[in-house]
Design a protein around this motif. Structure first.
Motif, PDB file in Angstrom:
ATOM      1  N   THR A 121       0.856  -1.182   0.000  1.00 22.63           N
ATOM      2  CA  THR A 121       0.000   0.000   0.000  1.00 22.63           C
ATOM      3  C   THR A 121       0.891   1.230   0.000  1.00 22.63           C
ATOM      4  N   LEU A 122       0.685   2.108  -0.987  1.00 25.59           N
ATOM      5  CA  LEU A 122       1.459   3.336  -1.128  1.00 25.59           C
ATOM      6  C   LEU A 122       0.557   4.540  -0.886  1.00 25.59           C
ATOM      7  N   ARG A 123       1.094   5.551  -0.204  1.00 24.85           N
ATOM      8  CA  ARG A 123       0.348   6.787  -0.006  1.00 24.85           C
ATOM      9  C   ARG A 123       0.985   7.895  -0.840  1.00 24.85           C
ATOM     10  N   VAL A 124       0.149   8.630  -1.592  1.00 26.46           N
ATOM     11  CA  VAL A 124       0.646   9.738  -2.406  1.00 26.46           C
ATOM     12  C   VAL A 124       1.059  10.875  -1.473  1.00 26.46           C
ATOM     13  N   THR A 125       2.320  11.315  -1.598  1.00 25.82           N
ATOM     14  CA  THR A 125       2.863  12.343  -0.702  1.00 25.82           C
ATOM     15  C   THR A 125       3.156  13.663  -1.397  1.00 25.82           C
ATOM     16  N   ASP A 126       3.328  13.654  -2.723  1.00 24.48           N
ATOM     17  CA  ASP A 126       3.692  14.890  -3.421  1.00 24.48           C
ATOM     18  C   ASP A 126       3.282  14.780  -4.888  1.00 24.48           C
ATOM     19  N   ILE A 127       2.505  15.753  -5.348  1.00 21.92           N
ATOM     20  CA  ILE A 127       2.110  15.763  -6.761  1.00 21.92           C
ATOM     21  C   ILE A 127       2.693  16.970  -7.496  1.00 21.92           C
ATOM     22  N   SER A 128       3.518  17.752  -6.797  1.00 20.44           N
ATOM     23  CA  SER A 128       4.112  18.939  -7.434  1.00 20.44           C
ATOM     24  C   SER A 128       5.113  18.569  -8.519  1.00 20.44           C
ATOM     25  N   THR A 129       5.556  17.303  -8.516  1.00 17.83           N
ATOM     26  CA  THR A 129       6.534  16.836  -9.509  1.00 17.83           C
ATOM     27  C   THR A 129       5.875  16.320 -10.783  1.00 17.83           C
ATOM     28  N   LEU A 130       4.549  16.453 -10.876  1.00 14.82           N
ATOM     29  CA  LEU A 130       3.837  15.904 -12.032  1.00 14.82           C
ATOM     30  C   LEU A 130       4.333  16.512 -13.344  1.00 14.82           C
ATOM     31  N   SER A 131       4.763  17.768 -13.291  1.00 17.00           N
ATOM     32  CA  SER A 131       5.289  18.412 -14.503  1.00 17.00           C
ATOM     33  C   SER A 131       6.556  17.723 -15.003  1.00 17.00           C
ATOM     34  N   GLN A 132       7.209  16.969 -14.094  1.00 15.33           N
ATOM     35  CA  GLN A 132       8.400  16.205 -14.474  1.00 15.33           C
ATOM     36  C   GLN A 132       8.041  14.765 -14.856  1.00 15.33           C
ATOM     37  N   GLY A 133       6.747  14.456 -14.860  1.00 18.42           N
ATOM     38  CA  GLY A 133       6.294  13.156 -15.334  1.00 18.42           C
ATOM     39  C   GLY A 133       6.006  12.136 -14.263  1.00 18.42           C
ATOM     40  N   TYR A 134       6.096  12.514 -12.988  1.00 21.68           N
ATOM     41  CA  TYR A 134       5.866  11.523 -11.931  1.00 21.68           C
ATOM     42  C   TYR A 134       5.295  12.190 -10.685  1.00 21.68           C
ATOM     43  N   ILE A 135       4.763  11.362  -9.782  1.00 20.35           N
ATOM     44  CA  ILE A 135       4.362  11.807  -8.453  1.00 20.35           C
ATOM     45  C   ILE A 135       5.141  10.982  -7.433  1.00 20.35           C
ATOM     46  N   CYS A 136       5.144  11.431  -6.183  1.00 24.65           N
ATOM     47  CA  CYS A 136       5.910  10.744  -5.138  1.00 24.65           C
ATOM     48  C   CYS A 136       4.975  10.034  -4.175  1.00 24.65           C
ATOM     49  N   THR A 137       5.378   8.832  -3.765  1.00 23.54           N
ATOM     50  CA  THR A 137       4.597   8.054  -2.814  1.00 23.54           C
ATOM     51  C   THR A 137       5.524   7.459  -1.765  1.00 23.54           C
ATOM     52  N   LYS A 138       4.916   6.986  -0.694  1.00 25.14           N
ATOM     53  CA  LYS A 138       5.665   6.291   0.355  1.00 25.14           C
ATOM     54  C   LYS A 138       4.883   5.046   0.756  1.00 25.14           C
ATOM     55  N   ALA A 139       5.610   3.937   0.938  1.00 30.33           N
ATOM     56  CA  ALA A 139       4.958   2.685   1.331  1.00 30.33           C
ATOM     57  C   ALA A 139       4.544   2.759   2.798  1.00 30.33           C
ATOM     58  N   ILE A 140       3.245   2.576   3.052  1.00 29.37           N
ATOM     59  CA  ILE A 140       2.787   2.533   4.445  1.00 29.37           C
ATOM     60  C   ILE A 140       2.564   1.095   4.909  1.00 29.37           C
ATOM     61  N   THR A 141       2.527   0.162   3.971  1.00 30.50           N
ATOM     62  CA  THR A 141       2.644  -1.260   4.307  1.00 30.50           C
ATOM     63  C   THR A 141       3.581  -1.888   3.287  1.00 30.50           C
ATOM     64  N   GLY A 142       4.476  -2.714   3.757  1.00 25.68           N
ATOM     65  CA  GLY A 142       5.417  -3.373   2.871  1.00 25.68           C
ATOM     66  C   GLY A 142       4.790  -4.559   2.173  1.00 25.68           C
ATOM     67  N   GLY A 143       5.492  -5.075   1.175  1.00 28.61           N
ATOM     68  CA  GLY A 143       4.995  -6.236   0.454  1.00 28.61           C
ATOM     69  C   GLY A 143       5.687  -6.384  -0.876  1.00 28.61           C
ATOM     70  N   THR A 144       5.074  -7.160  -1.739  1.00 28.57           N
ATOM     71  CA  THR A 144       5.670  -7.469  -3.041  1.00 28.57           C
ATOM     72  C   THR A 144       4.942  -6.709  -4.146  1.00 28.57           C
ATOM     73  N   LEU A 145       5.714  -6.039  -4.965  1.00 34.46           N
ATOM     74  CA  LEU A 145       5.182  -5.324  -6.127  1.00 34.46           C
ATOM     75  C   LEU A 145       5.396  -6.188  -7.355  1.00 34.46           C
ATOM     76  N   GLY A 146       4.346  -6.497  -8.082  1.00 32.39           N
ATOM     77  CA  GLY A 146       4.446  -7.304  -9.286  1.00 32.39           C
ATOM     78  C   GLY A 146       4.120  -6.491 -10.522  1.00 32.39           C
ATOM     79  N   LYS A 147       4.541  -6.969 -11.682  1.00 30.09           N
ATOM     80  CA  LYS A 147       4.238  -6.255 -12.922  1.00 30.09           C
ATOM     81  C   LYS A 147       2.850  -6.623 -13.430  1.00 30.09           C
ATOM     82  N   ASN A 148       2.215  -5.653 -14.048  1.00 32.34           N
ATOM     83  CA  ASN A 148       0.880  -5.812 -14.627  1.00 32.34           C
ATOM     84  C   ASN A 148      -0.139  -6.290 -13.597  1.00 32.34           C
ATOM     85  N   LYS A 149      -0.004  -5.808 -12.356  1.00 30.63           N
ATOM     86  CA  LYS A 149      -0.913  -6.204 -11.289  1.00 30.63           C
ATOM     87  C   LYS A 149      -2.028  -5.172 -11.125  1.00 30.63           C
ATOM     88  N   ALA A 150      -3.225  -5.672 -10.908  1.00 29.85           N
ATOM     89  CA  ALA A 150      -4.373  -4.789 -10.703  1.00 29.85           C
ATOM     90  C   ALA A 150      -4.169  -3.941  -9.453  1.00 29.85           C
TER      91      ALA A 150
END
Length: 587
Positions: A121-150
């Motif tokens: 589970t990631l929480r969005v922490t900063d969207i001011s970087t959207l002009s650079q093509g991304y936003i910033c998040t921080k993991a509030i629960t750890g786990g496994t990130l998989g590709k093409n996952k819903a």
């Protein structure tokens, strides 16, 4: 006779496999286009046509998924900072992308991004970087990130992510289906009747539409979807990302019951014989589930991973046929369904589909209901422009937000006279619920005189922007001295609370509110709404939680109190809740 849809994949990829599947009486085959290419689709359609078994086009639909990763999975730990890009990249431990690309710009600070089941589970922490093509998040629960996952986005607001009903790849799939004369399409993530119309139009009205019910918006618009679809399909897997897992069985009953009223046949998918992906036999629980689903009136059943990637695809089909025969011999489905009408009607009367607290192991919210007064759609600028306005000070701006997100549950707006005086006189609402301080909106006499009861009033911030609407139900007066004495037990003007009360305007406004926009705050990235907090507790499997409310940095004494409270009350977890707000001089 209950129909069977089989999902094809690596475990069922040859013409011989399809001939065996047809011989077992399977009615339809499909492939999962979220994990297949257009070339795969063409190949499987060709085999199905050669064998003579009807093929169903499958769509990806309006679902948010993770992008490609440099390794099959990436482990993230709590506290890890991750950039989420709007464009396609090869993801790493510190960055990845979400698709479709127009999802990321819609995310807000405080949104929670849940990846797959029981994972990160990631929480969005900063969207001011959207002009650079991304936003910033921080993991509030750890786990496994998989590709093409819903991925499910738990929004800080209640406004849904806007997604098109069909992706570019879906349009390519439909073109292949049209060229090949395919007669049915299973449309993923149908969110409304308009989505069904869109898909039907895209198929040039040549395909029967199976609308997949797999999100809360589909439940909200269920009747419209049922009315406009040829069939519906309950995808219990994706649906359980958005509603509590334990609600799936009764939700399934409600959908089947409503579908009968519209004469819309229903397929049920996901986790029917999940253990047979690796084992030759299902569990007793799976057998019970399949039989109950048939008895509830399902028109058909869909095998997914069991036949696409499982070790025993043919045995799965044999087992499903056996269970269908058993149910048909043992029960008159129509007669049994009639007996369930009263039970399902009881669930409907209790608003079971949308009461997400009903299945929670947590204590009920204060007053028994978690209030949500956030607008799903913002009114037009023209409408807001013509509303009478009341400007809110900083404290009332905080109050209107806390009312809307449910912090002040069960209050749905600023107090009317009865609750206002009840909270002062006996520290309870008029209904007897404990409530120690009134929540009010005071205005000048001339302002109150211009606002008719029953009207909508625009509540503005410091920039004169309408951030909320008050649905005015009552105007009333109050005695300042009485209020100050009952709140602070003094009339000493040296007391800051007394001075605040004496400076209030003389008229109070009461009524429900609708929040249009949350206020900016320096620490927004750390906020969790009550709904988000409860969902995280449920996700961790907590039933009893110690909450520590503090305005100071916890020290060793606090730590002892927290751990001792957890031990004494046999609690599952600890929720540290710091006070963040306006400071007093010297703090």
């Amino acid at each position: 006779m209950t129909k069977i849809i089989v999902t094809l994949g690596p475990a069922t990829s040859t013409e011989d496999d399809l001939r065996k599947i047809k011989d077992k009486g399977v009615d339809f085959v499909r492939i999962n286009m979220s994990h297949s290419s257009i070339d795969d689709l063409k190949r499987y359609i060709a085999m199905a046509k050669k064998v003579g078994i009807p093929f169903i086009i499958d769509t990806e639909g309006s679902q948010v998924r993770t992008g490609e990763l440099e390794t099959p999975t990436i482990d993230l730990e709590e506290g890890d900072e991750v950039k989420i890009f709007a464009s396609a990249i090869v993801g790493t431990k510190t960055q990845f992308n979400l698709k479709p690309v127009h999802v990321v710009p819609q995310l807000e600070i405080g949104d929670l991004i849940h990846v797959d089941f029981d994972s990160v589970t990631l929480r969005v922490t900063d969207i001011s970087t959207l002009s650079q093509g991304y936003i910033c998040t921080k993991a509030i629960t750890g786990g496994t990130l998989g590709k093409n996952k819903a991925t499910n986005v738990d929004r800080i607001s209640t406004r849904p992510i806007t997604l098109p009903p069909l992706s570019e790849k879906d349009m390519q799939s439909i073109k292949v289906g049209l060229d090949e004369g395919i007669g049915m399409i299973a449309a993923s993530f149908m969110r409304s009747g308009k989505s069904v119309d869109f898909v039907r139009s895209a198929t040039q009205n040549t395909m029967q539409v199976i609308s997949k019910v797999e999100c809360v918006e589909a439940l909200e618009n269920l009747n419209d979807i049922l009315a406009k679809s040829d069939y519906v399909l309950i995808d219990r897997g994706d649906l359980s990302r958005e509603i509590p897992l334990e609600k799936i069985p009764f939700t399934q009953k409600i959908i089947l019951h409503r579908a009968r009223k519209y004469s819309t046949p229903v397929f049920v998918a996901t986790n029917l014989l999940e253990t047979m992906i690796t084992n030759k036999k299902p569990t007793r629980a799976e057998i019970h589930d399949v039989l109950n689903t048939i008895v509830d009136g399902a028109h058909g059943l869909t095998l997914a991973a069991e036949t696409a990637i499982g070790k025993h695809p043919m045995e799965c089909i044999n087992m499903l046929n056996n269970l269908i025969d058993h149910a048909r011999l043992a029960v008159d489905v129509e007669e049994f369904s009639d007996k369930e009408d009263k039970f399902v009607q009881t669930l409907e009367d209790k608003n079971y589909l949308f009461d997400f607290e009903v299945s929670s192991a947590l204590i009920a919210p204060h007053g028994g209901k978690l209030v949500n007064r956030m607008a799903k759609e913002v009114p037009t600028p023209e409408y807001l422009e013509h509303l009478p306005k009341v400007q809110l000070d900083e404290n009332r701006q905080r109050d209107v937000e806390q009312i809307a997100i449910g912090t002040y549950s069960p209050l749905e707006g600023f107090m009317g006279s009865t609750d206002f005086h009840s909270s002062l006189d006996r520290m309870r609402l008029a209904n007897g619920l404990p409530w120690t301080l009134p929540i009010w909106l005071d205005v000048a006499e001339e302002v109150a005189h211009s606002l008719p009861v029953g009207s909508d009033v625009g509540l503005t911030n410091d920039e004169n922007e309408v951030v909320a609407i008050l649905h005015l139900e009552e105007k009333y007066t109050f005695e300042k001295e009485d209020m100050a004495q009952k709140m602070y037990a003094t009339l000493d003007m040296e007391h800051p609370g007394v001075r605040m009360v004496m400076n209030l305007h003389p008229i109070m406004l009461g009524g429900k509110i609708t929040l249009l926009k949350r206020r900016p705050a320096e620490f927004k990235e750390y906020e969790l709404t009550p709904r988000q907090s409860r969902k995280l507790f449920d996700g961790k499997g907590w039933a009893k939680v110690v909450a520590f409310h503090t305005r100071n940095v916890p020290h060793r004494g606090h730590e002892f109190l927290q751990l001792d409270a957890m031990r004494r009350a046999n609690c599952d977890g600890l929720f540290v809740h710091p006070v963040v707000g306006k400071k007093k001089p010297g703090d």
